[in-house]
Design a protein around this motif. Sequence first.
Motif, PDB file in Angstrom:
ATOM      1  N   ALA A   1      53.634 -69.228  13.105  1.00 22.99           N
ATOM      2  CA  ALA A   1      52.438 -68.887  12.331  1.00 22.99           C
ATOM      3  C   ALA A   1      52.859 -68.540  10.915  1.00 22.99           C
ATOM      4  CB  ALA A   1      51.697 -67.713  12.966  1.00 22.99           C
ATOM      5  N   ILE A   2      51.994 -68.864   9.957  1.00 24.21           N
ATOM      6  CA  ILE A   2      52.214 -68.511   8.557  1.00 24.21           C
ATOM      7  C   ILE A   2      50.972 -67.789   8.061  1.00 24.21           C
ATOM      8  CG2 ILE A   2      52.791 -69.335   6.238  1.00 24.21           C
ATOM      9  CD1 ILE A   2      53.797 -71.926   7.504  1.00 24.21           C
ATOM     10  N   LEU A   3      51.154 -66.587   7.560  1.00 22.05           N
ATOM     11  CA  LEU A   3      50.053 -65.825   6.967  1.00 22.05           C
ATOM     12  C   LEU A   3      50.289 -65.759   5.463  1.00 22.05           C
ATOM     13  CD1 LEU A   3      47.537 -63.964   7.170  1.00 22.05           C
ATOM     14  CD2 LEU A   3      49.138 -62.046   7.407  1.00 22.05           C
ATOM     15  N   VAL A   4      49.329 -66.255   4.690  1.00 18.78           N
ATOM     16  CA  VAL A   4      49.417 -66.232   3.220  1.00 18.78           C
ATOM     17  C   VAL A   4      48.269 -65.388   2.691  1.00 18.78           C
ATOM     18  CG1 VAL A   4      49.507 -67.603   1.110  1.00 18.78           C
ATOM     19  CG2 VAL A   4      50.450 -68.531   3.227  1.00 18.78           C
ATOM     20  N   GLU A   5      48.596 -64.446   1.804  1.00 16.59           N
ATOM     21  CA  GLU A   5      47.585 -63.501   1.321  1.00 16.59           C
ATOM     22  C   GLU A   5      47.127 -63.777  -0.104  1.00 16.59           C
ATOM     23  OE1 GLU A   5      48.675 -59.356   2.085  1.00 16.59           O
ATOM     24  OE2 GLU A   5      50.318 -60.121   3.342  1.00 16.59           O
ATOM     25  N   ASP A   6      47.741 -64.727  -0.793  1.00 18.82           N
ATOM     26  CA  ASP A   6      47.408 -64.892  -2.211  1.00 18.82           C
ATOM     27  C   ASP A   6      46.820 -66.256  -2.561  1.00 18.82           C
ATOM     28  OD1 ASP A   6      49.689 -66.338  -1.828  1.00 18.82           O
ATOM     29  OD2 ASP A   6      50.839 -65.432  -3.449  1.00 18.82           O
ATOM     30  N   PHE A   7      46.271 -66.974  -1.572  1.00 19.84           N
ATOM     31  CA  PHE A   7      45.561 -68.215  -1.865  1.00 19.84           C
ATOM     32  C   PHE A   7      44.099 -67.898  -2.153  1.00 19.84           C
ATOM     33  CE2 PHE A   7      48.519 -71.154   0.732  1.00 19.84           C
ATOM     34  CZ  PHE A   7      49.265 -71.424  -0.396  1.00 19.84           C
ATOM     35  N   ARG A   8      43.639 -68.147  -3.355  1.00 16.74           N
ATOM     36  CA  ARG A   8      42.227 -67.970  -3.673  1.00 16.74           C
ATOM     37  C   ARG A   8      41.477 -69.296  -3.624  1.00 16.74           C
ATOM     38  NH1 ARG A   8      40.742 -63.121  -5.515  1.00 16.74           N
ATOM     39  NH2 ARG A   8      42.360 -61.636  -6.122  1.00 16.74           N
ATOM     40  N   ASP A   9      42.205 -70.363  -3.833  1.00 12.68           N
ATOM     41  CA  ASP A   9      41.611 -71.691  -3.907  1.00 12.68           C
ATOM     42  C   ASP A   9      41.866 -72.457  -2.610  1.00 12.68           C
ATOM     43  OD1 ASP A   9      40.842 -74.328  -4.514  1.00 12.68           O
ATOM     44  OD2 ASP A   9      41.320 -74.027  -6.622  1.00 12.68           O
ATOM     45  N   ARG A  10      40.831 -73.100  -2.091  1.00 11.71           N
ATOM     46  CA  ARG A  10      40.993 -73.905  -0.882  1.00 11.71           C
ATOM     47  C   ARG A  10      41.976 -75.042  -1.093  1.00 11.71           C
ATOM     48  NH1 ARG A  10      35.553 -75.023   2.602  1.00 11.71           N
ATOM     49  NH2 ARG A  10      35.048 -72.852   3.130  1.00 11.71           N
ATOM     50  N   LEU A  11      42.016 -75.567  -2.315  1.00 10.90           N
ATOM     51  CA  LEU A  11      42.926 -76.681  -2.576  1.00 10.90           C
ATOM     52  C   LEU A  11      44.371 -76.273  -2.373  1.00 10.90           C
ATOM     53  CD1 LEU A  11      41.248 -78.269  -5.738  1.00 10.90           C
ATOM     54  CD2 LEU A  11      41.117 -79.035  -3.350  1.00 10.90           C
ATOM     55  N   ASP A  12      44.720 -75.030  -2.755  1.00  5.97           N
ATOM     56  CA  ASP A  12      46.081 -74.551  -2.538  1.00  5.97           C
ATOM     57  C   ASP A  12      46.384 -74.440  -1.049  1.00  5.97           C
ATOM     58  OD1 ASP A  12      46.575 -74.374  -5.247  1.00  5.97           O
ATOM     59  OD2 ASP A  12      45.947 -72.281  -5.377  1.00  5.97           O
ATOM     60  N   ALA A  13      45.412 -73.925  -0.288  1.00  6.30           N
ATOM     61  CA  ALA A  13      45.597 -73.774   1.150  1.00  6.30           C
ATOM     62  C   ALA A  13      45.737 -75.132   1.830  1.00  6.30           C
ATOM     63  CB  ALA A  13      44.423 -72.997   1.750  1.00  6.30           C
ATOM     64  N   ARG A  14      44.947 -76.091   1.380  1.00  9.99           N
ATOM     65  CA  ARG A  14      45.036 -77.437   1.955  1.00  9.99           C
ATOM     66  C   ARG A  14      46.358 -78.111   1.574  1.00  9.99           C
ATOM     67  NH1 ARG A  14      40.196 -79.877   3.736  1.00  9.99           N
ATOM     68  NH2 ARG A  14      38.362 -78.526   3.545  1.00  9.99           N
ATOM     69  N   ALA A  15      46.805 -77.882   0.356  1.00 16.78           N
ATOM     70  CA  ALA A  15      48.059 -78.497  -0.085  1.00 16.78           C
ATOM     71  C   ALA A  15      49.233 -78.013   0.749  1.00 16.78           C
ATOM     72  CB  ALA A  15      48.287 -78.192  -1.569  1.00 16.78           C
ATOM     73  N   LEU A  16      49.239 -76.724   1.069  1.00 15.38           N
ATOM     74  CA  LEU A  16      50.323 -76.201   1.903  1.00 15.38           C
ATOM     75  C   LEU A  16      50.262 -76.804   3.297  1.00 15.38           C
ATOM     76  CD1 LEU A  16      52.717 -74.314   2.331  1.00 15.38           C
ATOM     77  CD2 LEU A  16      51.106 -72.514   2.954  1.00 15.38           C
ATOM     78  N   ALA A  17      49.062 -76.937   3.849  1.00 15.95           N
ATOM     79  CA  ALA A  17      48.917 -77.536   5.187  1.00 15.95           C
ATOM     80  C   ALA A  17      49.476 -78.946   5.209  1.00 15.95           C
ATOM     81  CB  ALA A  17      47.448 -77.531   5.601  1.00 15.95           C
ATOM     82  N   ALA A  18      49.178 -79.717   4.164  1.00 18.11           N
ATOM     83  CA  ALA A  18      49.662 -81.099   4.105  1.00 18.11           C
ATOM     84  C   ALA A  18      51.171 -81.170   3.908  1.00 18.11           C
ATOM     85  CB  ALA A  18      48.951 -81.848   2.983  1.00 18.11           C
ATOM     86  N   SER A  19      51.732 -80.166   3.233  1.00 20.84           N
ATOM     87  CA  SER A  19      53.162 -80.210   2.929  1.00 20.84           C
ATOM     88  C   SER A  19      54.040 -79.739   4.085  1.00 20.84           C
ATOM     89  CB  SER A  19      53.461 -79.360   1.693  1.00 20.84           C
ATOM     90  OG  SER A  19      53.190 -77.987   1.945  1.00 20.84           O
TER      91      SER A  19
ATOM     92  N   ARG B   1      55.698 -66.199  -2.447  1.00 20.25           N
ATOM     93  CA  ARG B   1      54.302 -65.848  -2.218  1.00 20.25           C
ATOM     94  C   ARG B   1      54.203 -64.601  -1.348  1.00 20.25           C
ATOM     95  NH1 ARG B   1      50.587 -69.236  -3.890  1.00 20.25           N
ATOM     96  NH2 ARG B   1      51.116 -71.390  -4.408  1.00 20.25           N
ATOM     97  N   ARG B   2      53.026 -64.002  -1.344  1.00 24.10           N
ATOM     98  CA  ARG B   2      52.763 -62.901  -0.409  1.00 24.10           C
ATOM     99  C   ARG B   2      52.463 -63.540   0.941  1.00 24.10           C
ATOM    100  NH1 ARG B   2      48.027 -59.496  -2.552  1.00 24.10           N
ATOM    101  NH2 ARG B   2      48.477 -58.354  -0.618  1.00 24.10           N
ATOM    102  N   ALA B   3      53.500 -63.765   1.701  1.00 23.54           N
ATOM    103  CA  ALA B   3      53.353 -64.534   2.932  1.00 23.54           C
ATOM    104  C   ALA B   3      54.320 -64.028   3.995  1.00 23.54           C
ATOM    105  CB  ALA B   3      53.583 -66.021   2.677  1.00 23.54           C
ATOM    106  N   MET B   4      53.967 -64.279   5.236  1.00 28.66           N
ATOM    107  CA  MET B   4      54.821 -63.963   6.375  1.00 28.66           C
ATOM    108  C   MET B   4      54.871 -65.175   7.295  1.00 28.66           C
ATOM    109  SD  MET B   4      54.345 -61.176   9.478  1.00 28.66           S
ATOM    110  CE  MET B   4      54.935 -59.751   8.571  1.00 28.66           C
ATOM    111  N   VAL B   5      56.079 -65.557   7.684  1.00 25.15           N
ATOM    112  CA  VAL B   5      56.276 -66.600   8.688  1.00 25.15           C
ATOM    113  C   VAL B   5      56.741 -65.923   9.966  1.00 25.15           C
ATOM    114  CG1 VAL B   5      57.514 -68.714   9.290  1.00 25.15           C
ATOM    115  CG2 VAL B   5      56.909 -68.258   6.895  1.00 25.15           C
ATOM    116  N   ALA B   6      56.092 -66.220  11.073  1.00 25.01           N
ATOM    117  CA  ALA B   6      56.421 -65.583  12.354  1.00 25.01           C
ATOM    118  C   ALA B   6      56.617 -66.651  13.414  1.00 25.01           C
ATOM    119  CB  ALA B   6      55.317 -64.619  12.777  1.00 25.01           C
ATOM    120  N   ARG B   7      57.460 -66.327  14.372  1.00 24.24           N
ATOM    121  CA  ARG B   7      57.607 -67.192  15.548  1.00 24.24           C
ATOM    122  C   ARG B   7      56.892 -66.501  16.698  1.00 24.24           C
ATOM    123  NH1 ARG B   7      62.787 -68.520  19.408  1.00 24.24           N
ATOM    124  NH2 ARG B   7      61.826 -70.237  20.549  1.00 24.24           N
TER     125      ARG B   7
END
Length: 234
Positions: free
Chosen positions: A107-125, A94-100
Amino acid sequence: HYQIVVENVTELHLLRQELSTQALHDVLTGLPNEHYLMSHLEKVLGTAAPSTMVTLYRVNLDNFSAITDGLGRTSGDTVLCSVARRLSDLVAGRRAMVARLGADDFAILVEDFRDRLDARALAASINDTLCEPLYVSDYGLAVSAGVGVVHRHATGISPAELIRAADATLHEAKRSGAGQWAWYDAPADARQQARYQLAAEMPGAFESGEVRSRFQPIYALHNGWIVALQTLVC
């Protein structure tokens, strides 16, 4: 006559690269550090189209001090490196950056989530990924984390404000217990921010006389004795 002076600057160039890397990356995990994340956020938010969505996750490990205090800092460092790898694997592709950000903060920055469900799924996982035991010196170690999630349009917000919103959401998740995640709520955040601002201003208000306290006695009904004092702020 010609005179030629040749100087090999390869080592100097490599040294500069190494210093630059150390300035922008965490030494232990190799992840981007807070300075790198802020710089990247400025670029992303400054060049984003109005329709672009960004999702920022603030991740803080629960009770991490129990590992470092009980098994030593070396074991703690091993766990942190494992967390860094697992979070990076979680957003691989994904277009993402993980930082300490420091200590047990990520912190995790994700730039390609358009759907809230995808963002919520990552949070749960995130906690599903972190709870898999890691064996260090014959001990099976597993961690959980509180996660604060901010999913919004990239325009109209500064990097500092986005980080602050994620921090506030993380605090809400932490109040719910270990291994919890929370979704950013703008009205609730505004109310909480107003309460924090009021609490921060109270000492100065007492000092300047803007606020005064009065003590009201509380009497026992059966004998009329004063049993307590109630403080009234006016």
